[in-house]
Enzyme design. Structure first.
Site, mmCIF file in Angstrom:
data_model
loop_
_atom_site.group_PDB
_atom_site.id
_atom_site.type_symbol
_atom_site.label_atom_id
_atom_site.label_comp_id
_atom_site.label_asym_id
_atom_site.label_seq_id
_atom_site.Cartn_x
_atom_site.Cartn_y
_atom_site.Cartn_z
ATOM 1 N N LYS A 162 0.832 -1.214 0.000
ATOM 2 C CA LYS A 162 0.000 0.000 0.000
ATOM 3 C C LYS A 162 0.867 1.265 0.000
ATOM 4 C CE LYS A 162 -1.507 1.664 4.078
ATOM 5 N NZ LYS A 162 -1.323 3.068 4.432
ATOM 6 N N ASN A 163 1.847 1.318 0.909
ATOM 7 C CA ASN A 163 2.596 2.562 1.061
ATOM 8 C C ASN A 163 3.510 2.857 -0.126
ATOM 9 O OD1 ASN A 163 1.281 3.058 3.412
ATOM 10 N ND2 ASN A 163 2.968 2.492 4.774
ATOM 11 N N CYS A 191 -3.429 13.510 12.817
ATOM 12 C CA CYS A 191 -4.245 12.307 12.675
ATOM 13 C C CYS A 191 -4.159 11.527 13.981
ATOM 14 C CB CYS A 191 -3.818 11.474 11.481
ATOM 15 S SG CYS A 191 -2.354 10.534 11.746
ATOM 16 N N ARG A 195 1.868 14.733 13.133
ATOM 17 C CA ARG A 195 2.401 14.464 11.796
ATOM 18 C C ARG A 195 2.552 15.706 10.916
ATOM 19 N NH1 ARG A 195 -0.283 9.028 9.548
ATOM 20 N NH2 ARG A 195 1.632 8.866 8.369
ATOM 21 N N ASP A 234 4.934 0.397 12.179
ATOM 22 C CA ASP A 234 3.686 -0.161 11.650
ATOM 23 C C ASP A 234 3.433 -1.597 12.118
ATOM 24 O OD1 ASP A 234 3.201 2.186 10.348
ATOM 25 O OD2 ASP A 234 3.909 1.502 8.391
ATOM 26 N N ARG A 292 -8.541 0.162 4.785
ATOM 27 C CA ARG A 292 -7.599 1.086 4.141
ATOM 28 C C ARG A 292 -6.287 0.381 3.821
ATOM 29 N NH1 ARG A 292 -6.067 5.882 7.514
ATOM 30 N NH2 ARG A 292 -4.723 5.974 5.707
HETATM 31 N N1 EPU Z 1 7.956 14.365 10.486
HETATM 32 C C1 EPU Z 1 8.214 15.682 10.755
HETATM 33 N N2 EPU Z 1 8.138 16.589 9.723
HETATM 34 C C2 EPU Z 1 7.806 16.208 8.460
HETATM 35 C C3 EPU Z 1 7.569 14.848 8.180
HETATM 36 C C4 EPU Z 1 7.657 13.940 9.233
HETATM 37 O O1 EPU Z 1 8.495 16.052 11.885
HETATM 38 O O2 EPU Z 1 7.749 17.077 7.571
HETATM 39 C C5 EPU Z 1 8.026 13.379 11.589
HETATM 40 C C6 EPU Z 1 6.668 12.698 11.863
HETATM 41 O O3 EPU Z 1 5.833 13.481 12.655
HETATM 42 C C7 EPU Z 1 7.093 11.409 12.514
HETATM 43 C C8 EPU Z 1 8.425 11.085 11.814
HETATM 44 O O4 EPU Z 1 8.854 12.300 11.214
HETATM 45 O O5 EPU Z 1 7.304 11.596 13.866
HETATM 46 C C9 EPU Z 1 8.360 10.012 10.766
HETATM 47 O O6 EPU Z 1 7.275 10.249 9.883
HETATM 48 P P1 EPU Z 1 7.348 9.894 8.334
HETATM 49 O O7 EPU Z 1 7.340 11.148 7.553
HETATM 50 O O8 EPU Z 1 8.456 8.928 8.104
HETATM 51 O O9 EPU Z 1 5.960 9.158 8.138
HETATM 52 P P2 EPU Z 1 5.004 9.222 6.877
HETATM 53 O O10 EPU Z 1 5.799 9.332 5.633
HETATM 54 O O11 EPU Z 1 3.946 10.237 7.128
HETATM 55 C C10 EPU Z 1 4.984 6.670 6.368
HETATM 56 C C11 EPU Z 1 3.938 5.596 6.268
HETATM 57 C C12 EPU Z 1 3.406 5.283 7.654
HETATM 58 C C13 EPU Z 1 4.584 4.818 8.523
HETATM 59 C C14 EPU Z 1 5.672 5.909 8.551
HETATM 60 C C15 EPU Z 1 6.908 5.502 9.323
HETATM 61 C C16 EPU Z 1 2.973 6.006 4.079
HETATM 62 C C17 EPU Z 1 1.796 6.401 3.277
HETATM 63 N N3 EPU Z 1 2.855 6.066 5.411
HETATM 64 O O12 EPU Z 1 4.328 7.813 6.925
HETATM 65 O O13 EPU Z 1 2.492 4.211 7.493
HETATM 66 O O14 EPU Z 1 4.136 4.566 9.824
HETATM 67 O O15 EPU Z 1 6.064 6.228 7.197
HETATM 68 O O16 EPU Z 1 7.464 4.353 8.793
HETATM 69 O O17 EPU Z 1 3.985 5.614 3.529
HETATM 70 C C18 EPU Z 1 0.640 2.886 8.021
HETATM 71 O O18 EPU Z 1 0.872 2.270 6.969
HETATM 72 O O19 EPU Z 1 -0.191 2.490 8.886
HETATM 73 C C19 EPU Z 1 1.370 4.127 8.278
HETATM 74 C C20 EPU Z 1 0.983 5.017 9.184
#
Ligand code: EPU
Length: 423
Positions: free
Chosen positions: A22-23, A117, A122, A307, A401
């Site tokens: 999915k991701n 969320c 986030r 995850d 989802r």
């Molecule tokens: N963060 C910041 N600033 C930013 C972006 C991120 O501070 O601009 C922080 C976040 O708040 C968090 C950390 O960095 O504390 C890591 O977040 P990341 O950006 O890596 O997460 P994401 O890209 O929003 C993806 C997956 C998530 C998974 C995370 C961590 C997708 C669509 N989502 O989220 O998947 O938990 O990476 O591996 O790829 C799930 O599948 O259930 C899910 C939540």
């Protein structure tokens, strides 16, 4: 809202095929906006998040053709609008990722801010700072990010403050069409980032270093068509293996990429399971035994994935011994704890709710439960599988989802589970 009714006690046994990730798929769908020619994406899971991303592309005028096997053909150059509205971004954060590709390809974009969320605030500050480093002019107005660029984006050096999967993906996509070379440092190293880089390179981009913490992107003037097969969903595959371990069962997951799950298979071995690994399969046999408690700390890849934290917690509720589970990625990712405690689990939260101490009990008791996040919801399904009695898991649209045909897959393994549809 649909519910799942689960009668606990079955020992999961059998074989399953992992779905596409999915991701990876949601990001690759966003990246298709960079192409001038049609792209075809296969091994896409049939999930709500995928449908949301397709809906978003279609709302912008993009022609999308989906066949019965979920092969998706996208003609991005039919686009008519560069707006991603609140209603769609709100239901799926990953839709924010269309901002960079729209800006890089068409010079403008208007995308709703995703907001917080259930698992934490986030923020997207690093996404926006990365785009600004490439020359984007960004303005916030009425909850929307309005971005434009004079001419093309320009290659630059950018260092991420923290490891961010979405942030790394976002800037990689934008830089693919920038003028000059971009060097991204302190990048996330998740397999989904490598899959995205493979997709971009198949379209003619020049991305290297993916899978390490420094990614270099030599911008090109345009990107063409390609066929891309999405990688296996490591989180989905691991969820079924953990469910097998928790129930004392024996499950073989096929069509997986075992190296993406190295840390997970080693934790499953620690729980007492016999784990055998082939080229594209993982076989887990618990031989009817009760799992041993497994402590863990979540971390960016190749560390233990956030995850899968909730699913391991579910297994630990009935394990022999005490486990310490520490969450370091998201601020609020323990909402399943209270629901599991209602089922008789002995879990206490410490350290400002960043650490769960789980004392294994002999058995959980069925109870009505629910959660507001995908992985928390599926962990309650695992808890229900090991509980005594009939559990109803509410609000399962979260599971839909991210888990393709969850009840069919679990039924194939012998679980007593059925969907209760409500109008
Ligand atoms: N963060 C910041 N600033 C930013 C972006 C991120 O501070 O601009 C922080 C976040 O708040 C968090 C950390 O960095 O504390 C890591 O977040 P990341 O950006 O890596 O997460 P994401 O890209 O929003 C993806 C997956 C998530 C998974 C995370 C961590 C997708 C669509 N989502 O989220 O998947 O938990 O990476 O591996 O790829 C799930 O599948 O259930 C899910 C939540």
């Amino acid at each position: 809202m649909d519910k799942l009714l689960i009668s606990g006690g079955a020992c999961l046994e059998g074989e399953l095929r992992a779905s596409g990730a999915k991701n990876s798929a949601v990001t690759i769908l966003a990246a298709s906006l960079l192409a001038n020619e049609p792209v075809t994406i296969s091994n896409v899971p049939h999930l709500r998040d995928i449908t949301t991303m397709i809906e978003l592309l279609v709302s912008m005028g993009v022609e999308v053709v989906v066949d019965e096997k979920m092969n998706i053909e996208i003609h991005a150059n039919t686009i008519k609008s560069f707006v991603a509205p609140y209603d769609l971004v709100r239901t799926m954060r990953a839709s924010f990722l269309v901002l960079g590709p729209l800006l890089a390809h068409y010079g403008e974009a208007e995308v709703s801010l995703p907001g917080g969320c259930a698992i934490g605030p986030r923020p997207v500050d690093l996404h926006l700072r990365g785009l600004e480093a490439l020359g984007a002019i960004i303005e916030m107005k009425e909850g929307y990010v309005k971005a434009r660029v004079n001419g093309r984006l320009k290659g630059a050096r950018f260092i991420f403050d923290v490891s961010t999967v979405g942030g790394t993906e976002h800037i990689m996509m934008a830089a693919a069409l920038a003028e000059g070379t971009t060097v991204l440092e302190n990048c996330a190293r998740e397999p989904e980032i490598i899959d995205l880089a493979d997709f971009l390179n198949a379209m003619g981009a020049k991305v290297s270093g993916q899978g390490t913490d420094t990614i270099t992107i030599e911008g090109v003037e345009s990107l063409g068509g390609c066929d891309h097969h999405v990688i296996a969903d490591r989180v989905e595959a691991a969820t079924y293996l953990i469910a097998a371990a928790a129930t004392g069962g024996h499950v073989k997951m096929r069509d997986v990429i075992p190296e993406h799950l190295d840390v997970v298979t080693s934790k499953l071995r620690e729980s007492g399971a016999d784990v055998t690994i082939g080229e594209d399969w993982i076989d887990l046999d618990m031989r009817g035994r009760r799992p041993k408690a497994v402590s863990l700390v979540t971390a960016p890849y190749p560390g233990f994935p956030t995850d899968l934290q909730a699913q391991f917690l579910a297994m630990n509720t009935i394990a022999e011994g005490t486990a310490t589970v520490k969450e370091t990625i998201f601020e609020n990712r323990f909402m399943h704890v209270h629901e599991m405690n209602r089922m008789g689990a002995q879990i206490r939260l410490e350290g400002n709710n960043t650490t769960a101490i789980v004392e294994g009990v002999d058995v959980l008791q069925a109870a009505p439960v629910m959660a507001n996040d995908l992985r928390a919801s599926v962990s309650l399904v695992i808890a229900a599988l090991i509980a005594d009695g009939d559990t109803v898991v509410n609000r399962i649209y979260h599971i839909d989802r991210g888990y393709e045909q969850v009840e069919e897959k679990l039924q194939n393994l012998g679980a007593k589970i059925k969907r209760i549809q409500s109008r």
